[in-house]
Scaffold this motif. Sequence first.
Motif, mmCIF file in Angstrom:
data_model
loop_
_atom_site.group_PDB
_atom_site.id
_atom_site.type_symbol
_atom_site.label_atom_id
_atom_site.label_comp_id
_atom_site.label_asym_id
_atom_site.label_seq_id
_atom_site.Cartn_x
_atom_site.Cartn_y
_atom_site.Cartn_z
ATOM 1 N N LYS A 63 -50.955 0.676 -28.058
ATOM 2 C CA LYS A 63 -51.869 -0.303 -28.652
ATOM 3 C C LYS A 63 -51.573 -0.475 -30.142
ATOM 4 O O LYS A 63 -51.525 -1.600 -30.646
ATOM 5 N N GLU A 64 -51.356 0.620 -30.838
ATOM 6 C CA GLU A 64 -51.038 0.553 -32.271
ATOM 7 C C GLU A 64 -49.682 -0.107 -32.508
ATOM 8 O O GLU A 64 -49.514 -0.852 -33.480
ATOM 9 N N LEU A 65 -48.725 0.182 -31.638
ATOM 10 C CA LEU A 65 -47.412 -0.440 -31.752
ATOM 11 C C LEU A 65 -47.507 -1.952 -31.593
ATOM 12 O O LEU A 65 -46.895 -2.714 -32.346
ATOM 13 N N LYS A 66 -48.286 -2.391 -30.617
ATOM 14 C CA LYS A 66 -48.463 -3.824 -30.396
ATOM 15 C C LYS A 66 -49.176 -4.483 -31.574
ATOM 16 O O LYS A 66 -48.854 -5.612 -31.949
ATOM 17 N N LYS A 67 -50.128 -3.776 -32.166
ATOM 18 C CA LYS A 67 -50.821 -4.303 -33.344
ATOM 19 C C LYS A 67 -49.856 -4.461 -34.512
ATOM 20 O O LYS A 67 -49.892 -5.452 -35.239
ATOM 21 N N GLU A 68 -48.989 -3.483 -34.689
ATOM 22 C CA GLU A 68 -48.003 -3.546 -35.769
ATOM 23 C C GLU A 68 -47.013 -4.676 -35.531
ATOM 24 O O GLU A 68 -46.660 -5.406 -36.456
ATOM 25 N N LEU A 69 -46.586 -4.855 -34.297
ATOM 26 C CA LEU A 69 -45.684 -5.953 -33.974
ATOM 27 C C LEU A 69 -46.371 -7.295 -34.253
ATOM 28 O O LEU A 69 -45.762 -8.199 -34.822
ATOM 29 N N LEU A 75 -46.306 -7.915 -37.963
ATOM 30 C CA LEU A 75 -44.991 -8.334 -38.424
ATOM 31 C C LEU A 75 -44.714 -9.796 -38.050
ATOM 32 O O LEU A 75 -44.166 -10.556 -38.854
ATOM 33 N N LYS A 76 -45.096 -10.177 -36.857
ATOM 34 C CA LYS A 76 -44.916 -11.563 -36.427
ATOM 35 C C LYS A 76 -45.780 -12.505 -37.258
ATOM 36 O O LYS A 76 -45.354 -13.608 -37.611
ATOM 37 N N ARG A 77 -47.005 -12.072 -37.568
ATOM 38 C CA ARG A 77 -47.914 -12.888 -38.367
ATOM 39 C C ARG A 77 -47.328 -13.152 -39.757
ATOM 40 O O ARG A 77 -47.449 -14.253 -40.299
ATOM 41 N N LEU A 78 -46.658 -12.152 -40.334
ATOM 42 C CA LEU A 78 -46.024 -12.341 -41.632
ATOM 43 C C LEU A 78 -44.980 -13.454 -41.574
ATOM 44 O O LEU A 78 -44.899 -14.289 -42.479
ATOM 45 N N ALA A 79 -44.190 -13.473 -40.514
ATOM 46 C CA ALA A 79 -43.179 -14.520 -40.346
ATOM 47 C C ALA A 79 -43.844 -15.887 -40.190
ATOM 48 O O ALA A 79 -43.390 -16.879 -40.773
ATOM 49 N N VAL A 80 -44.921 -15.933 -39.439
ATOM 50 C CA VAL A 80 -45.630 -17.196 -39.231
ATOM 51 C C VAL A 80 -46.246 -17.698 -40.539
ATOM 52 O O VAL A 80 -46.250 -18.903 -40.808
ATOM 53 N N ALA A 138 -38.095 -11.384 -42.208
ATOM 54 C CA ALA A 138 -39.318 -11.025 -41.490
ATOM 55 C C ALA A 138 -39.096 -11.030 -39.974
ATOM 56 O O ALA A 138 -39.576 -10.141 -39.263
ATOM 57 N N ILE A 139 -38.361 -12.012 -39.494
ATOM 58 C CA ILE A 139 -38.091 -12.088 -38.052
ATOM 59 C C ILE A 139 -37.181 -10.941 -37.621
ATOM 60 O O ILE A 139 -37.423 -10.311 -36.582
ATOM 61 N N GLU A 196 -38.187 -8.192 -34.837
ATOM 62 C CA GLU A 196 -37.329 -8.004 -33.661
ATOM 63 C C GLU A 196 -36.789 -6.572 -33.593
ATOM 64 O O GLU A 196 -36.697 -5.995 -32.510
ATOM 65 N N ALA A 197 -36.444 -6.001 -34.730
ATOM 66 C CA ALA A 197 -35.954 -4.618 -34.752
ATOM 67 C C ALA A 197 -37.064 -3.654 -34.333
ATOM 68 O O ALA A 197 -36.826 -2.715 -33.566
ATOM 69 N N PHE A 198 -38.276 -3.895 -34.825
ATOM 70 C CA PHE A 198 -39.420 -3.056 -34.452
ATOM 71 C C PHE A 198 -39.661 -3.158 -32.951
ATOM 72 O O PHE A 198 -39.877 -2.151 -32.272
ATOM 73 N N LYS A 199 -39.606 -4.373 -32.440
ATOM 74 C CA LYS A 199 -39.816 -4.611 -31.001
ATOM 75 C C LYS A 199 -38.774 -3.870 -30.175
ATOM 76 O O LYS A 199 -39.111 -3.195 -29.192
ATOM 77 N N ALA A 200 -37.512 -3.966 -30.580
ATOM 78 C CA ALA A 200 -36.439 -3.293 -29.841
ATOM 79 C C ALA A 200 -36.542 -1.778 -29.956
ATOM 80 O O ALA A 200 -36.348 -1.062 -28.968
ATOM 81 N N GLN A 201 -36.856 -1.292 -31.145
ATOM 82 C CA GLN A 201 -36.954 0.158 -31.374
ATOM 83 C C GLN A 201 -38.038 0.791 -30.513
ATOM 84 O O GLN A 201 -37.893 1.926 -30.064
ATOM 85 N N HIS A 202 -39.113 0.044 -30.260
ATOM 86 C CA HIS A 202 -40.242 0.601 -29.522
ATOM 87 C C HIS A 202 -40.358 0.043 -28.107
ATOM 88 O O HIS A 202 -41.381 0.227 -27.445
ATOM 89 N N ASN A 203 -39.318 -0.656 -27.656
ATOM 90 C CA ASN A 203 -39.281 -1.200 -26.291
ATOM 91 C C ASN A 203 -40.516 -2.018 -25.947
ATOM 92 O O ASN A 203 -41.135 -1.820 -24.904
ATOM 93 N N LEU A 204 -40.857 -2.927 -26.819
ATOM 94 C CA LEU A 204 -42.047 -3.772 -26.588
ATOM 95 C C LEU A 204 -41.636 -5.123 -26.049
ATOM 96 O O LEU A 204 -40.583 -5.597 -26.207
#
Length: 62
Positions: free
Chosen positions: A4-10, A13-18, A49-50, A54-62
């Motif tokens: 849940k925390e990982l998804k919140k962090e992702l 990060l996505k919100r920053l790009a937006v 930012a993207i 994407e790196a965070f997503k890949a690192q945590h298999n999200l």
Amino acid sequence: MDEKELKKELARLKRLAVEIAGEIHDIVEDTLWVKYNDLPILSAKIVEAIHEAEAFKAQHNL
């Protein structure tokens, strides 16, 4: 971090790009001829930012 925390962090990060994309949109829509010099800087920021999201997503298999 749990999933849940990982998804919140992702999402953060996505919100920053937006948000950067929103700045670019505002310049293009409203102030292009005045603030066009800001576009390369913002473009670099959005790419960074993207990549970070994407790196965070890949690192945590999200």
